[in-house]
Write a protein that holds these residues in place. Structure first.
Motif, PDB file in Angstrom:
ATOM      1  N   UNK A  46       0.833  -1.184   0.000  1.00 37.25           N
ATOM      2  CA  UNK A  46       0.000   0.000   0.000  1.00 37.25           C
ATOM      3  C   UNK A  46       0.874   1.242   0.000  1.00 37.25           C
ATOM      4  N   UNK A  47       0.556   2.169  -0.868  1.00 41.04           N
ATOM      5  CA  UNK A  47       1.272   3.429  -0.919  1.00 41.04           C
ATOM      6  C   UNK A  47       0.364   4.512  -0.353  1.00 41.04           C
ATOM      7  N   UNK A  48       0.789   5.052   0.779  1.00 39.27           N
ATOM      8  CA  UNK A  48       0.040   6.135   1.415  1.00 39.27           C
ATOM      9  C   UNK A  48       0.704   7.441   1.042  1.00 39.27           C
ATOM     10  N   UNK A  49      -0.099   8.423   0.667  1.00 37.60           N
ATOM     11  CA  UNK A  49       0.398   9.739   0.292  1.00 37.60           C
ATOM     12  C   UNK A  49      -0.035  10.761   1.334  1.00 37.60           C
ATOM     13  N   UNK A  50       0.831  11.725   1.572  1.00 34.68           N
ATOM     14  CA  UNK A  50       0.455  12.833   2.442  1.00 34.68           C
ATOM     15  C   UNK A  50      -0.561  13.703   1.718  1.00 34.68           C
ATOM     16  N   UNK A  51      -1.533  14.181   2.466  1.00 30.44           N
ATOM     17  CA  UNK A  51      -2.518  15.080   1.860  1.00 30.44           C
ATOM     18  C   UNK A  51      -3.006  16.081   2.898  1.00 30.44           C
ATOM     19  N   UNK A  52      -3.557  17.158   2.398  1.00 31.58           N
ATOM     20  CA  UNK A  52      -4.150  18.189   3.235  1.00 31.58           C
ATOM     21  C   UNK A  52      -5.605  18.337   2.830  1.00 31.58           C
TER      22      UNK A  52
END
Length: 111
Positions: free
Chosen positions: A1-7
């Motif tokens: 799983x690739x988790x990305x930072x987000x706002x």
């Protein structure tokens, strides 16, 4: 799983212009992570190719009841309009966003 930072971003009224039209700015309401979730063949059949071609889905590890009131998400240097939110209780919220191909923001996209 690739988790990305987000706002997660919400629109806030900051005043009015000379013609009494409201002026808004985007403010960050929460930093979190998101994981891309592909469309299934069944969803493509139900939603239609036009929707699944122009929209993407992301899982966010925030319970639906705690998900902030926001209209946009910023990740990978792009701002994406949130078109739908779904409750995947007890731990997740699914967001569906409008994908604008080739629109890259510069400046405040760094963490």
């Amino acid at each position: 799983m690739i988790w990305k930072k987000c706002k997660l971003l919400a629109r806030r009224k900051i005043g009015e212009d000379e013609l009494q039209n409201p002026v808004y700015e985007w403010v960050e309401v929460k930093k979190t992570l998101a994981r891309f979730t592909p469309w299934t063949d069944e969803q493509i059949t139900l939603e239609g190719r036009e929707v699944t071609k122009n929209e993407q889905r992301y899982i966010i590890p925030i319970p639906f009841k705690d998900f902030p009131d926001c209209q946009m998400v910023k990740m990978d240097g792009q701002r994406l309009d949130i078109t739908e939110k779904a409750d995947l209780s007890p731990r997740w919220t699914l967001i569906q966003v409008k994908a604008y191909k080739g629109v890259i923001l510069h400046g405040d996209c760094q963490y």
